[in-house]
Design an enzyme around this catalytic site. Structure first.
Site, PDB file in Angstrom:
ATOM      1  N   GLU A 231       4.990   2.577  12.681  1.00 21.83           N
ATOM      2  CA  GLU A 231       5.478   1.194  12.714  1.00 21.83           C
ATOM      3  C   GLU A 231       5.160   0.524  14.044  1.00 21.83           C
ATOM      4  O   GLU A 231       4.809  -0.666  14.086  1.00 21.83           O
ATOM      5  CB  GLU A 231       6.983   1.155  12.449  1.00 21.83           C
ATOM      6  CG  GLU A 231       7.402   1.593  11.051  1.00 21.83           C
ATOM      7  CD  GLU A 231       6.972   0.620   9.963  1.00 21.83           C
ATOM      8  OE1 GLU A 231       6.457  -0.467  10.285  1.00 21.83           O
ATOM      9  OE2 GLU A 231       7.171   0.948   8.773  1.00 21.83           O
ATOM     10  N   ASP A 374       0.045   4.587   0.926  1.00 21.50           N
ATOM     11  CA  ASP A 374      -0.764   3.399   0.656  1.00 21.50           C
ATOM     12  C   ASP A 374      -1.849   3.108   1.683  1.00 21.50           C
ATOM     13  O   ASP A 374      -3.035   3.029   1.366  1.00 21.50           O
ATOM     14  CB  ASP A 374       0.148   2.172   0.480  1.00 21.50           C
ATOM     15  CG  ASP A 374       1.199   2.043   1.582  1.00 21.50           C
ATOM     16  OD1 ASP A 374       1.302   2.955   2.420  1.00 21.50           O
ATOM     17  OD2 ASP A 374       1.926   1.029   1.598  1.00 21.50           O
ATOM     18  N   GLU A 467      10.854  -3.168  -5.447  1.00 23.69           N
ATOM     19  CA  GLU A 467      10.394  -1.933  -4.818  1.00 23.69           C
ATOM     20  C   GLU A 467       9.998  -0.891  -5.858  1.00 23.69           C
ATOM     21  O   GLU A 467       9.091  -0.096  -5.627  1.00 23.69           O
ATOM     22  CB  GLU A 467      11.485  -1.378  -3.893  1.00 23.69           C
ATOM     23  CG  GLU A 467      11.744  -2.206  -2.656  1.00 23.69           C
ATOM     24  CD  GLU A 467      10.573  -2.196  -1.697  1.00 23.69           C
ATOM     25  OE1 GLU A 467      10.352  -1.181  -1.022  1.00 23.69           O
ATOM     26  OE2 GLU A 467       9.858  -3.218  -1.630  1.00 23.69           O
ATOM     27  N   GLU A 490       2.076  -7.572   0.080  1.00 25.60           N
ATOM     28  CA  GLU A 490       0.894  -6.926  -0.491  1.00 25.60           C
ATOM     29  C   GLU A 490       0.325  -7.673  -1.691  1.00 25.60           C
ATOM     30  O   GLU A 490      -0.901  -7.786  -1.848  1.00 25.60           O
ATOM     31  CB  GLU A 490       1.222  -5.478  -0.871  1.00 25.60           C
ATOM     32  CG  GLU A 490       1.400  -4.537   0.299  1.00 25.60           C
ATOM     33  CD  GLU A 490       2.757  -4.647   0.959  1.00 25.60           C
ATOM     34  OE1 GLU A 490       2.951  -4.068   2.046  1.00 25.60           O
ATOM     35  OE2 GLU A 490       3.654  -5.318   0.394  1.00 25.60           O
TER      36      GLU A 490
END
Length: 661
Positions: A231, A374, A467, A490
């Site tokens: 992150e 991902d 989600e 996304e």
């Protein structure tokens, strides 16, 4: 009026039913109504008024009108039901085979999934003749208005962060205060993550003020603070590097002026941070730890278990850090980690989601393109785009083929077992919405368009992309996390790429629907909030606005509409001077990276392609590609995969699987 829909178990004739029918004829408070007989009861719904149940002579109020949803209504504060009050969620849909006369509404069904909570379905004829979002093109005026609405969205949230939260890491949009970010509680994190969005919007003064605000609160990163390596890399390191490129390159219009001097301040911070994050890579271990203390290195007792996304999605930012500093050490350690993860793939080419960084044993063997995996796939391809690495392309090509052979299930991408391809469960995650954009970049437009339409099918039914979604049951996942929308970008990112590559403006209508959902349900007086309870339909605001809302979500929405206004499009999506966006939407210019790359950096990236070769479809001439457009009536293809039996079926190769299918 349109026929009252009666179930086989329904009953007719008592006085209250006659009264209900009179209500239907006359209307209640001028509103339109519809009724149904169900299980010995008569139910009457009146638009924007109430839902009632009638049995003999005892009417029961199931809720009075509270608010409108995108495709429905919420009715609450009904009659007492134990310690609670009755409430009803009404959904509207097109039912072309039920109603054939002139009335607008038909009451199709009503259920009570939980005590005191009712769900009703009302057929609305206007949804058949005039879908909420068509598939045709928007006018230039409409597109320009949408772009300006997005610009206003950005400044509403950004100004609120600066006024109510800075220098805290994040904004709490409901309580109007600053808040921490548990994975990387670095001062001014949202501002760092947002600087290049100001550049994309062309806000020179705002960008320069933002640089000053960051360097006012940060001299370095010497904090006794544990942070997520992943992150912190994508949000903070990536944001600093991208903003440095804008601030130090005169042709972009954000560099030194008579009243403002830059002098490389952000690159100094980025270099300091990259050195501290590099401590996550021990000498005897190529896969990094997930957490590092910015002052002391890897915390004592830190787990060696690493996620594939966390360990395999550092290569873009670390490569850019090497290019801008001239030191190859950052690119070397990050690309090595990606290579080791790829080398640990199964015999059918799939990777799991968690691995022991010391033993290289997989601790989670589920394989998918969503959570914890991902951006690993994304960065294999983007390192090819950005650095011209043939090795990255070879790794991406093999993993992509494995995903399409073993994970793809019709339009969906559920989790499967990495060694056998066994389906784990018929559930997909919102994070996989990046995949159609990636497919667009490599030219697989048919698969991309089908999956985008399938994801938009979810968005229309739930108002958002949750989600988690159970695609066989056609419903949002049951747990609290699955029922959330965290302002994720996304899906919008994929819209940008698909519209750009196909030159098909019908995808702008999908973007318009997305924008409307966020404006309707997420806007607060102090910003935009994440939302929850999507399965129940009672959308609830959460006091959370992640930094990526300003870094990614709003940026991609702006680019979607702005790029469609002129033939040449937005400069950051230029075909002549391509940029690569990181997984946090930080843009890096390809040609500049190629020019600045030293021989020492090239040595750690085996197999370099020629710099004049198009590295993605977006660099090819624009054309109208004959692939599926945005289709508001699209019905997803659920595929053929079924949950695995107790005895696993094992395939030795892709060819063996193809023969089996």
């Amino acid at each position: 009026m349109c026929c009252t829909h009666t179930t086989p178990a329904g009953r007719r004739g008592d006085a209250m039913y006659v009264f209900a029918l009179l209500l239907l004829v006359a209307g209640v408070a001028g509103e339109e109504c519809a009724s149904i007989n169900e299980g010995g009861y008569k139910y009457v719904w009146c638009a924007k008024e109430s839902v009632r149940q009638y049995h003999s002579s005892v009417p029961v109020l199931l809720g009075v009108y509270e608010k409108e949803l995108r495709d429905g209504e919420v009715f609450s504060k009904g009659d007492p039901c134990g310690a609670a009050r009755r409430s009803t969620l009404v959904r509207f849909k097109c039912c072309p085979d039920i109603c054939t006369d002139d009335a607008r509404y038909v009451f199709e069904s009503i259920t009570e999934p939980k005590p005191c909570l009712y769900e009703a379905v009302i057929c609305d004829s206007t949804m058949c003749s005039k879908p909420k979002s068509g598939s045709g093109s928007l006018s230039k005026r409409e597109i320009r208005e949408l772009r300006e609405e997005v610009r206003d969205m950005f400044y509403h949230a950004y100004n609120s962060y600066m006024e109510n939260a800075y220098p805290a890491a994040e904004l709490r949009p409901v309580s109007c205060r600053g808040g921490d970010f548990s994975f990387s509680d670095i001062p001014a994190l949202t501002l760092i993550d947002t600087l290049d969005t100001l550049a994309v919007l062309g806000d020179v003064q705002g960008f320069q003020r933002g640089v000053d605000a960051i360097t006012t609160v940060l001299a370095d990163f010497d904090f006794d603070l544990n942070v997520s390596v992943f992150e912190t890399t994508i949000r903070v390191l990536g944001g600093l590097l991208s903003a440095h490129i804008f601030a130090s390159t005169p042709k972009y219009g954000f560099a030194d002026t008579d009243s403002w001097q830059y002098s490389g301040r952000l690159l100094t911070l980025a270099t300091d941070l990259a050195d501290r994050l590099s401590a996550a890579f021990p000498n005897d271990q190529g896969i990094p730890y997930g957490t590092v203390n910015l002052r002391h290195g890897v915390p004592e007792g830190e787990t060696p278990i690493a996620s594939v996304a966390g360990a395999g999605s550092l290569s873009v930012e670390f490569f850019v850090a090497s290019v801008l500093t001239g030191d190859p050490k950052y690119a070397k350690i990050a690309t090595r980690a990606s290579r080791l993860l790829f080398d640990s793939r199964s015999s059918i080419g799939l990777v799991g989601k968690h691995i022991n960084a010391k033993t290289f044993e997989w601790t989670e063997t589920a394989s998918g393109i969503g959570t914890n995996a991902d951006s690993f796939y994304e960065y294999l391809f983007k390192m090819y785009m950005l650095a011209g690495s043939e090795e990255s392309w070879d790794m991406f090509e093999e993993t992509y083929e494995a995903v399409m052979a073993f994970i793809s299930d019709g339009d969906w991408y559920p989790d499967v077992h990495m060694k056998t391809g066994e389906l784990q469960r018929q559930r997909v995650e919102g994070l996989l919405a990046f995949w159609p954009g990636l497919q667009t970049l490599i030219g697989d437009h048919e698969s991309a368009a089908n999956t985008m339409n399938a994801l938009m099918f979810i968005w229309r039914s739930a108002n958002f992309l949750p989600e988690g979604y159970e695609y066989k049951n056609r419903q949002v996942g049951a747990n609290a996390v699955d029922q959330s929308y965290l302002l994720r970008p996304e899906f919008i990112e994929s819209l940008v790429y698909l519209r750009k590559a196909t030159n098909d403006d019908s995808w702008l209508r999908a973007g318009k629907d997305v924008l409307e959902s966020i404006q309707t349900f997420c806007r607060t007086p102090c910003g935009y909030s994440s939302v929850s309870s999507l399965r129940e339909g009672y959308i609830t605001k959460q006091d959370l606005m992640p930094s990526f809302f300003l870094s990614e979500t709003v940026k991609y929405l702006y680019l979607l509409f702005d790029d469609a206004l002129t033939p040449e499009g937005h400069w950051v999506l230029s075909r002549d001077s391509p940029w690569v966006f990181s997984t946090e939407a930080h843009p890096y210019p390809v040609k500049e990276m190629m020019k600045l790359m030293t021989p020492e950096i090239r040595d750690v990236l085996p197999g370099m392609v020629q710099t004049d070769r198009p590295l993605s479809l977006l660099e090819c001439p624009a054309e109208q590609l004959w692939v599926r457009s945005y289709d508001p009536h699209y019905v997803p293809n659920d595929g053929l995969l079924q949950p695995a039996p107790q005895q696993a079926i094992r395939f030795k190769s892709l060819e063996e699987l193809a023969d089996f299918i």
